[in-house]
Design a protein around this motif. Structure first.
Motif, mmCIF file in Angstrom:
data_model
loop_
_atom_site.group_PDB
_atom_site.id
_atom_site.type_symbol
_atom_site.label_atom_id
_atom_site.label_comp_id
_atom_site.label_asym_id
_atom_site.label_seq_id
_atom_site.Cartn_x
_atom_site.Cartn_y
_atom_site.Cartn_z
ATOM 1 N N TYR A 44 -5.385 9.576 7.969
ATOM 2 C CA TYR A 44 -4.858 10.215 9.158
ATOM 3 C C TYR A 44 -4.477 11.640 8.803
ATOM 4 O O TYR A 44 -4.055 11.934 7.689
ATOM 5 N N PHE A 86 -6.201 9.766 13.716
ATOM 6 C CA PHE A 86 -7.159 9.098 12.841
ATOM 7 C C PHE A 86 -8.276 10.057 12.449
ATOM 8 O O PHE A 86 -8.806 10.803 13.284
ATOM 9 N N PHE A 133 -2.349 11.522 5.537
ATOM 10 C CA PHE A 133 -1.799 10.228 5.148
ATOM 11 C C PHE A 133 -2.939 9.268 4.829
ATOM 12 O O PHE A 133 -3.875 9.118 5.616
ATOM 13 N N LEU A 185 -7.713 3.853 5.646
ATOM 14 C CA LEU A 185 -7.856 4.881 6.668
ATOM 15 C C LEU A 185 -7.182 6.162 6.202
ATOM 16 O O LEU A 185 -6.223 6.133 5.418
ATOM 17 N N TYR A 200 -9.245 -2.661 4.405
ATOM 18 C CA TYR A 200 -9.633 -1.442 5.120
ATOM 19 C C TYR A 200 -8.694 -0.328 4.711
ATOM 20 O O TYR A 200 -7.495 -0.568 4.495
ATOM 21 N N SER A 207 -12.323 6.182 8.108
ATOM 22 C CA SER A 207 -11.927 4.936 7.461
ATOM 23 C C SER A 207 -13.052 4.430 6.578
ATOM 24 O O SER A 207 -14.180 4.917 6.628
ATOM 25 N N LYS A 266 -2.114 14.999 10.140
ATOM 26 C CA LYS A 266 -0.967 15.288 10.993
ATOM 27 C C LYS A 266 -0.631 16.767 10.952
ATOM 28 O O LYS A 266 -0.357 17.327 9.896
ATOM 29 N N PHE A 275 1.312 2.914 5.086
ATOM 30 C CA PHE A 275 1.003 4.322 4.903
ATOM 31 C C PHE A 275 1.542 4.831 3.566
ATOM 32 O O PHE A 275 2.590 4.402 3.096
ATOM 33 N N GLY A 276 0.809 5.773 3.000
ATOM 34 C CA GLY A 276 1.317 6.515 1.856
ATOM 35 C C GLY A 276 2.256 7.607 2.336
ATOM 36 O O GLY A 276 2.414 7.821 3.539
ATOM 37 N N PRO A 277 2.903 8.328 1.402
ATOM 38 C CA PRO A 277 3.891 9.343 1.773
ATOM 39 C C PRO A 277 3.285 10.645 2.276
ATOM 40 O O PRO A 277 4.004 11.490 2.800
ATOM 41 N N VAL A 286 -0.188 -1.874 8.992
ATOM 42 C CA VAL A 286 -0.830 -0.792 8.257
ATOM 43 C C VAL A 286 0.232 -0.179 7.351
ATOM 44 O O VAL A 286 1.312 0.154 7.810
ATOM 45 N N GLU A 339 3.258 17.102 15.935
ATOM 46 C CA GLU A 339 2.322 16.196 16.586
ATOM 47 C C GLU A 339 2.314 14.865 15.839
ATOM 48 O O GLU A 339 2.738 14.788 14.681
ATOM 49 N N GLY A 340 1.781 13.830 16.492
ATOM 50 C CA GLY A 340 1.628 12.562 15.802
ATOM 51 C C GLY A 340 0.386 12.574 14.929
ATOM 52 O O GLY A 340 -0.514 13.390 15.107
ATOM 53 N N PRO A 341 0.326 11.660 13.957
ATOM 54 C CA PRO A 341 -0.881 11.543 13.135
ATOM 55 C C PRO A 341 -2.086 11.178 13.996
ATOM 56 O O PRO A 341 -1.966 10.444 14.972
#
Lengths: 112, 115
Positions: free
Chosen positions: A36, A46, A89, A34, A32, A49, A38, A102-104, A100, A42-44
């Motif tokens: 995100y 969704f 992301f 996804l 899977y 996906s 940001k 995450f990429g940078p 999960v 704030e937080g990321p």
């Protein structure tokens, strides 16, 4: 060893045009993927996906394409709007695990 | 709209001090994750819990970091002693067991500055 890569740290696009954000991964066991979004302070959140058994998933202005043979996915935003300016992301997971990866991130600026 | 709540939002302290960050996951979520965001690494996974049990904390410096879930409504991340290199934004996220594409929900983070 980065399993999820986003090689463009930043991207600038004119309002109304298409934004294309790219992501590459190394682990063929991911099933899977996804995206995100940001905003600062704030937080990321969704966004969209895609399962590894599909090659495209669309939700309004957002479409994610998956090329398994190339281990590459991309997020297309059409048309781009100034409110889309954020860090995006890419993330990947194996459903047999909870982790999960995450990429940078890629910082998108949509210029009015 | 259910949210993950993190406290404090900002923390500035001197090197060597203990720092405790708190997270209230979304009610009903059974996985909790701690991430650290830095400019160079993006979002690094520090630790995660399933049904309050720690499953993986391999991303965490064990000598100074500890993560716990004293109950289903509270997760904590502690740093003792803190160092300037710990300065970052720390995010908590919660979700359901990842057997599908159920996304994690993130809090707004704790911005930590160690002087």
């Amino acid at each position: 060893d980065q399993q999820v890569k986003q090689n463009s740290p930043s991207l600038s696009v004119q309002e109304g045009r298409i934004s294309i954000l790219n992501c590459d991964y190394t682990n063929s066991m991911f099933d899977y993927f996804l995206w995100y979004k940001k905003y600062p302070a704030e937080g990321p959140t969704f966004l969209i996906s895609i399962s590894s058994i599909k090659d495209k998933n669309e939700d309004g202005r957002f479409t994610v394409f998956l090329n398994k043979s190339a281990k590459h996915l991309s997020l297309h935003i059409v048309p781009s709007q100034p409110g889309d300016s954020a860090v995006y992301f890419c993330a990947a997971l194996r459903t047999s695990y909870d982790k999960v990866i995450f990429g940078p991130g890629t910082s998108l600026s949509v210029i009015p | 709209d259910a949210r993950v709540t993190q406290t404090p939002r900002h923390k500035v302290t001197e090197m060597g001090q203990e720092v405790t960050m708190r997270c209230q996951p979304i009610l009903g979520h059974n996985t909790v994750f701690w991430y650290r965001q830095t400019m160079m690494q993006g979002l690094e996974l520090l630790a995660y819990f399933r049904n309050r049990a720690p499953l993986d904390d391999s991303g965490m410096p064990k000598d100074r970091f500890s993560a716990e879930m004293p109950d289903a409504t509270l997760a904590t991340l502690k740093i003792q002693p803190s160092e300037p290199r710990d300065s970052a934004v720390y995010f908590c996220a919660s979700g359901l067991v990842l057997g599908s594409n159920q996304p994690q929900h993130f809090g707004d983070g704790t911005r930590l500055s160690i002087l």
